[in-house]
Design an enzyme around this catalytic site. Structure first.
Site, mmCIF file in Angstrom:
data_model
loop_
_atom_site.group_PDB
_atom_site.id
_atom_site.type_symbol
_atom_site.label_atom_id
_atom_site.label_comp_id
_atom_site.label_asym_id
_atom_site.label_seq_id
_atom_site.Cartn_x
_atom_site.Cartn_y
_atom_site.Cartn_z
ATOM 1 N N MET A 46 31.877 41.214 42.963
ATOM 2 C CA MET A 46 30.840 40.872 43.948
ATOM 3 C C MET A 46 31.070 41.682 45.226
ATOM 4 O O MET A 46 30.630 41.273 46.307
ATOM 5 C CB MET A 46 30.855 39.375 44.243
ATOM 6 C CG MET A 46 30.532 38.542 42.995
ATOM 7 S SD MET A 46 29.851 36.912 43.358
ATOM 8 C CE MET A 46 31.138 36.211 44.353
ATOM 9 N N ALA A 64 42.788 45.136 47.044
ATOM 10 C CA ALA A 64 43.692 45.791 46.081
ATOM 11 C C ALA A 64 43.677 45.094 44.718
ATOM 12 O O ALA A 64 43.942 45.732 43.692
ATOM 13 C CB ALA A 64 45.107 45.821 46.650
ATOM 14 N N HIS A 89 41.018 43.941 43.134
ATOM 15 C CA HIS A 89 39.935 44.556 42.353
ATOM 16 C C HIS A 89 40.346 45.945 41.855
ATOM 17 O O HIS A 89 40.049 46.330 40.733
ATOM 18 C CB HIS A 89 38.676 44.725 43.220
ATOM 19 C CG HIS A 89 38.041 43.444 43.659
ATOM 20 N ND1 HIS A 89 38.064 43.017 44.957
ATOM 21 C CD2 HIS A 89 37.352 42.503 42.966
ATOM 22 C CE1 HIS A 89 37.413 41.873 45.060
ATOM 23 N NE2 HIS A 89 36.971 41.533 43.876
ATOM 24 N N ALA A 117 33.115 43.443 48.476
ATOM 25 C CA ALA A 117 34.161 43.008 49.414
ATOM 26 C C ALA A 117 35.524 43.215 48.757
ATOM 27 O O ALA A 117 36.346 42.306 48.660
ATOM 28 C CB ALA A 117 33.946 41.555 49.838
ATOM 29 N N SER A 165 38.562 37.972 48.370
ATOM 30 C CA SER A 165 37.598 38.399 49.387
ATOM 31 C C SER A 165 37.434 37.318 50.449
ATOM 32 O O SER A 165 37.095 37.602 51.596
ATOM 33 C CB SER A 165 36.244 38.683 48.731
ATOM 34 O OG SER A 165 36.408 39.604 47.680
ATOM 35 N N ARG A 166 37.690 36.059 50.082
ATOM 36 C CA ARG A 166 37.492 34.955 51.031
ATOM 37 C C ARG A 166 38.662 34.808 52.003
ATOM 38 O O ARG A 166 38.551 34.040 52.961
ATOM 39 C CB ARG A 166 37.238 33.645 50.273
ATOM 40 C CG ARG A 166 35.869 33.630 49.569
ATOM 41 C CD ARG A 166 35.536 32.281 48.969
ATOM 42 N NE ARG A 166 34.147 32.179 48.579
ATOM 43 C CZ ARG A 166 33.676 32.304 47.322
ATOM 44 N NH1 ARG A 166 34.501 32.546 46.330
ATOM 45 N NH2 ARG A 166 32.375 32.177 47.066
HETATM 46 O O1 PAF Z 1 34.891 36.989 40.017
HETATM 47 C C1 PAF Z 1 33.834 37.439 40.514
HETATM 48 O O2 PAF Z 1 33.856 38.250 41.454
HETATM 49 C C2 PAF Z 1 32.495 36.948 40.000
HETATM 50 O O3 PAF Z 1 32.554 35.609 39.648
HETATM 51 C C3 PAF Z 1 31.944 37.797 38.844
HETATM 52 C C4 PAF Z 1 32.850 37.716 37.619
HETATM 53 C C5 PAF Z 1 31.814 39.249 39.288
HETATM 54 C C6 PAF Z 1 30.551 37.276 38.439
HETATM 55 O O4 PAF Z 1 29.664 37.338 39.506
#
Ligand code: PAF
Length: 288
Positions: free
Chosen positions: A30, A35, A37, A32, A186-187
């Protein structure tokens, strides 16, 4: 690195790679990015010649009163980070591409969504299952990579891929932690400095409980002690601290090494809902 916003353009790129004999890994996000990701991109790259990252803030997985409008967005920074990490293509659809007028189909995974974050976030996992089913079908990738920080989400996605015969192999990427052990999220950027100092206590409490459960302590007593420790450490609200089997998410009484288990927690700290989970019976530092 190119960004495409339509399913047709995504499929054209994927088809060309596949025609050249290349495998494809999808990393749904999603945005934002952090590291954690990027480690999923690296894991995807270890399995496939091409990596596609999707960026879509999926409205259907946010409940009323949740942070959809405030969810951080930073497209330029995300693109630079993905390129650096070796991503080949960004798929960034708009809402109308994902949910055109008349869209009417839901995806619900029963059982696995009844516990942990399910009760506190009604509709959340239906939204995740819906968008992930679409992304898997849209990309037609060989692999899709999701973070183990959202362990329940990963379990739900593995189940839906199996149940719906989606031929994409689902891979889990290990939790990436800050220096004090806080799981990257991200939060985390919602935390002010004082809250950020408190936040490091979450992983410490569940690692400690997991260690004692691995040595034979009853899970229920450890969960009560961990919740009390979190309250004392300054967390505003403890949603849950629970020990459950890793695959079925069934509650654990006492640990049986033949059945992998994890300790899961969700807490509220200011504006941030923080979740984390750690394995029972795996030494700290070697957590998968
Ligand atoms: O984990 C996430 O960022 C979201 O839940 C996902 C898997 C991209 C689905 O929107």
């Amino acid at each position: 690195m190119e960004t495409v916003s339509t399913v047709a353009a995504l499929r054209t790129r994927v088809r060309a790679w596949r025609g050249a004999g290349e495998r494809i890994a999808l990393v749904p996000t999603m945005g934002a990015l952090h590291a954690g990701h990027l480690s999923l991109v690296v894991l995807g790259r270890a399995h496939a010649e091409r990596v596609v990252a999707s960026i879509f803030v999926n409205p259907s997985q946010f409940g009323a009163g949740e942070d959809l409008a405030a969810y951080p967005r930073d497209d330029a920074r995300d693109a630079a980070m993905l390129e650096q990490a070796g991503c080949d293509l960004i798929f960034a659809p708009g809402r109308a591409e994902m949910y055109p007028p008349g869209f009417a189909t839901g995806v619900r995974v029963a059982g696995l969504t009844d516990c942990l974050c399910g009760p506190a976030r009604p509709g959340h996992f239906e939204g995740v299952a819906q968008v992930v089913t679409k992304l898997l079908n849209q990309a037609g990738a060989d692999f899709a990579v999701f973070g183990e920080k959202d362990w329940q989400q990963l379990a739900v996605i593995r189940r839906l891929a199996r149940d719906l015969d989606i031929p994409t192999e689902i891979l889990g990427g290990p939790v990436v932690r800050e220096a004090d052990g806080l799981a990257m999220s991200s939060r985390n950027r919602y935390l002010d400095p004082a809250q950020r100092a408190v936040a490091g206590g979450l992983n410490k409490a569940i690692f400690a409980a997991a260690g004692r459960i691995a040595r034979g302590a009853p899970a229920a007593a450890e969960m009560a002690a961990a919740a009390a420790a979190l309250r004392a450490a300054g967390f505003d609200e403890i949603d849950y601290v629970e020990c459950r089997e890793a695959d079925s998410l069934a509650p654990v009484g006492t640990f049986d090494a033949a059945r992998p288990a994890r300790v899961f927690a969700a807490v509220q700290l200011g504006r941030a809902r923080l979740i984390d989970n750690v394995p029972v019976g795996v030494p700290v530092g070697m957590a998968p």
